[in-house]
Design an enzyme around this catalytic site. Structure first.
Site, PDB file in Angstrom:
ATOM      1  CB  CYS A   1      -1.056  -0.552   1.130  1.00 34.22           C
ATOM      2  SG  CYS A   1      -1.092  -1.201   1.621  1.00 34.22           S
TER       3      CYS A   1
ATOM      4  NE  ARG B   1       2.812  -8.350   5.818  1.00 32.82           N
ATOM      5  CZ  ARG B   1       0.892  -7.738   6.078  1.00 32.82           C
ATOM      6  NH1 ARG B   1       0.650  -8.735   6.759  1.00 32.82           N
ATOM      7  NH2 ARG B   1       0.883  -7.531   4.946  1.00 32.82           N
TER       8      ARG B   1
ATOM      9  CD  GLN C   1      -0.803  -8.720   0.643  1.00 29.18           C
ATOM     10  OE1 GLN C   1      -1.413  -8.159   0.234  1.00 29.18           O
ATOM     11  NE2 GLN C   1      -1.616  -9.259   1.704  1.00 29.18           N
TER      12      GLN C   1
ATOM     13  CG  ASP D   1      -1.908  -5.751  -2.430  1.00 30.89           C
ATOM     14  OD1 ASP D   1      -2.948  -5.548  -1.953  1.00 30.89           O
ATOM     15  OD2 ASP D   1      -0.913  -4.846  -1.682  1.00 30.89           O
TER      16      ASP D   1
ATOM     17  CG  HIS E   1      -3.414  -0.674  -2.936  1.00 37.49           C
ATOM     18  ND1 HIS E   1      -2.163  -1.241  -3.177  1.00 37.49           N
ATOM     19  CD2 HIS E   1      -4.026  -0.512  -1.328  1.00 37.49           C
ATOM     20  CE1 HIS E   1      -1.779  -2.350  -1.503  1.00 37.49           C
ATOM     21  NE2 HIS E   1      -3.499  -1.304  -1.103  1.00 37.49           N
TER      22      HIS E   1
ATOM     23  CE  LYS F   1     -12.616  -6.546   8.110  1.00 33.50           C
ATOM     24  NZ  LYS F   1     -11.567  -7.422   8.636  1.00 33.50           N
TER      25      LYS F   1
ATOM     26  CG  HIS G   1      -5.710  -1.826   1.378  1.00 32.84           C
ATOM     27  ND1 HIS G   1      -4.798  -0.966   1.747  1.00 32.84           N
ATOM     28  CD2 HIS G   1      -6.176  -0.563   2.036  1.00 32.84           C
ATOM     29  CE1 HIS G   1      -4.566   0.154   2.501  1.00 32.84           C
ATOM     30  NE2 HIS G   1      -5.743   0.451   2.892  1.00 32.84           N
TER      31      HIS G   1
END
Ligand SMILES: [Zn+2]
Ligand SMILES: [Zn+2]
Length: 637
Positions: free
Chosen positions: A327, A356, A374, A376, A378, A457, A503
């Site tokens: 992000c 992580r 991911q 992922d 945005h 969410k 997200h």
């Protein structure tokens, strides 16, 4: 009823059968023991062996039974806590033991639990003066219980304890409620032990956790144990090794080595996601893996998330953080140009590696890792575009899970008690999410107050082939990051406005999603995903040249194909390909070589007969194209 009547008398008044079946009661909104005295008019509900509340009490009562058995067999064992669990369904109890329990200990403990259950001892609720309770547990060498009592009953004169039979047999500090007697506990089983820490903190006293499971009926218990057995067979760590998909090494904890077949699978999913997202208006980007701490300070992660990040010093003492999420980098990309309302929605998709710093103790297989990627993205939108964008996202989730033949449930999580931003903004966002869900014809449940502090969410739980739920996709609205990065776009009114960020991920992490797929399909991936789609098996050495021709033709047609030309019996080669879950085995001998055909077998063991090579290629290509609608649905192990 006269005041002081125990609830069990109410059950007996209704019918002796109800009294016999009763496990616990609900008085107004509170779950209570059957011995609970009614002191005023109340709504009373008697719970028997059904429903989640009674099952919770039943399982927690079985945890007491476990502790009673352990303290009888291993005098001097200290008890921690013993809650019921939803996932895995059952309970656990933590103990301080001189040596870890071994499987034989569990058998002995379970036998003692059965003995106590057969004796049908009473669970008795007692109220003790607080100082007496503290003295009692201190004298018995249970400092952890003393600590619990001191923390949980501060300022109270009395504490609630429960005995089994009497205080010499077993007594525990507990608020209850429990089933009335041990004889009600009929279907239970101890499953595993593991190490644990007091209050789950590695700095505290090490403990031994014993897990068990319990059901109202033996039938339910046996079904659950069979499911566990099935889960063990499908365990992605086991199947991943058997199929040669990935490996781990102690020198790279929590980071998978993707072997060739696993890499093909991984890349196949990555490419698939690109082909879904490109036409949906996403721009794929690659942002740095290492960022100056200034980025993480701006995003807030340096203060709230640093212990989960890998940090290091670079160059001249520059503090850096390894990317833990995409992000913040995407915020910089957005901010790098003047954006107009005409540019929105703007969607950045990224698949680069994230790290992580998970504690080494919780790492396991592909589901708890330190390195992952991911699918992922945005989406930067205007306030007014939220609903429409979310509706598009719901469509994407439907498409992707549909292609994989996965079913799922949807949860909308709304404003929590602690939230940032304006209430009106939240109301507006939640209303748009609901509208989007309804417009997409998507059934959903609401998790009141379970949203993130930065926005509401939508979460998606996939149900796998043996009924387990995996949380995968998520759609999260965020008003905070655009604020922190001072993002702006120029509106139609020529004024500057703040965009909203969504997200979202559909697979979630590739690693965890692959674990789900391995366990869901038990390694027998549908044709479009299978790392090896077919293997050609020559019957004898003289068929090798024809087999090689077939391989070349399949490869030229874009199929992933292998050749097993070892000097082994054909039956052996077929069996091995089946164990490798290769969708199609193409046997070639004299007849096939002469006719230009292949003898097709499917991995379920079916002989599909002879087909011309071109015909097989066309059929396989059609099956690949049909994805989730393909002929080969998940098969058992
Ligand atoms: Zn209890
Ligand atoms: Zn994000």
């Amino acid at each position: 009823m006269p005041a002081g009547t125990p609830v069990r008398h109410v059950a007996a008044e209704v019918s002796p059968r109800l009294a016999k079946a009763a496990l616990v009661a609900r008085v107004d909104d509170r779950l209570v023991d059957l011995s609970y005295p009614l002191t005023q008019d109340a709504r009373v509900q008697i719970l028997t062996g059904e429903g989640p509340d009674a099952l919770h009490v039943y399982r927690h009562s079985t945890a007491h039974l476990l502790a009673a058995a352990v303290t009888r067999l291993f005098p001097g064992t200290q008890c921690g806590v013993g809650p019921a669990l939803e996932d895995p369904p059952g309970f656990y109890y933590d103990f301080v033991v001189e040596r870890p329990f071994v499987p034989e200990d569990l058998e002995r403990i379970e036998a003692e639990m059965r003995r106590l259950a057969q004796a049908d001892e009473v669970f008795e609720h007692q109220v003790w003066p607080r100082d007496e309770a503290i003295r009692f547990f201190a004298d018995r060498g249970e400092p952890l219980k003393v600590q619990l009592i001191e923390e949980k009953t501060e300022g109270q004169a009395e504490v609630s304890v429960y005995t089994i039979k009497d205080r010499d047999t077993f007594v525990d500090f507990c608020l209850g409620p429990h089933v009335p007697s041990t004889g009600k506990l009929k279907a239970f089983k101890l499953t595993t032990t593991s190490s644990a820490y007091w209050k789950g903190d590695a700095k505290n006293q090490p403990m031994q956790r014993v897990y068990g499971t319990a059901f109202f009926s033996d039938k339910d218990l046996q079904a659950h144990l069979a499911r566990l057995e099935e889960a063990k067979k499908r365990d992605h760590r086991k199947v991943g090794k058997e199929l040669g998909l990935f490996m781990f090494h102690p020198w790279a904890p929590g980071a998978a080595f993707w072997l060739h077949k696993g890499t093909v699978l991984y890349n196949g999913l990555a490419e698939y996601m690109r082909t879904v997202l490109y036409p949906a208006g996403y721009e794929e980007v690659k942002t740095p893996l290492l960022f100056n701490k200034a980025l993480w300070e701006t995003s807030g992660h340096w203060f709230h998330y640093r212990e989960n990040m890998f940090t290091l010093e670079a160059g001249e003492g520059e503090a850096m953080g390894v990317k833990a999420m995409n992000c913040p980098g995407h915020m910089l990309v957005f901010a790098s140009e003047v954006r107009s309302y005409r540019d929105l929605p703007l969607r950045f998709h990224e698949q680069t590696a994230l790290h992580r710093n998970e504690a080494s103790g919780v790492l396991g297989g592909l589901t708890r890792v330190r390195q992952f990627s991911q699918d992922d993205a945005h989406c930067f939108v205007t306030q007014e575009q939220i609903g429409e964008e979310v509706q598009r996202l719901l469509g994407l989730v439907q498409q992707v899970y549909g292609d994989l033949g996965l079913t799922y449930e949807v949860k909308l999580s709304t404003r929590p008690e602690q939230y940032l931003g304006e209430r009106a903004t939240w109301d507006h966002a939640e209303a748009q999410l609901k509208q989007a869900l309804e417009a997409a014809g998507q059934a959903y449940t609401i998790n009141e107050g379970d949203g993130a502090f930065y926005g509401p969410k939508i979460d998606f739980d996939v149900t796998d082939a043996i009924g387990r739920k995996w949380q995968c996709a998520t759609i999260q609205l965020d008003y905070q990051l655009p604020e922190r990065f001072d993002l702006k776009y120029v509106g139609a009114d020529n004024a500057e406005h703040r965009p909203v960020v969504i997200h979202r991920a559909i697979f979630g992490s590739f690693e965890r999603f692959i674990a789900l797929l391995i366990e869901h399909f038990a390694g027998a991936f549908p044709l479009w995903l299978a790392p090896l789609q077919a293997v050609v098996l020559p019957i004898a050495d003289r068929h090798a040249p024809y087999a090689a021709q077939v391989v070349d033709r399949l490869k030229a047609a874009g199929l992933r194909v292998g050749l097993d030309d070892r000097q082994e019996k054909i039956g052996y080669k077929i069996r091995e390909a089946q164990l490798q879950k290769v969708p199609y085995m193409l046997v070639v001998g004299d007849k096939e070589a002469a006719e230009g055909t292949v003898a097709v077998r499917s991995r379920q063991g079916g002989d599909l007969g002879s087909r011309a090579v071109d015909e097989f290629i066309a059929d396989a290509q059609a099956e690949v194209a049909s994805k989730g609608q393909s002929a080969q649905q998940p098969v058992g192990v």
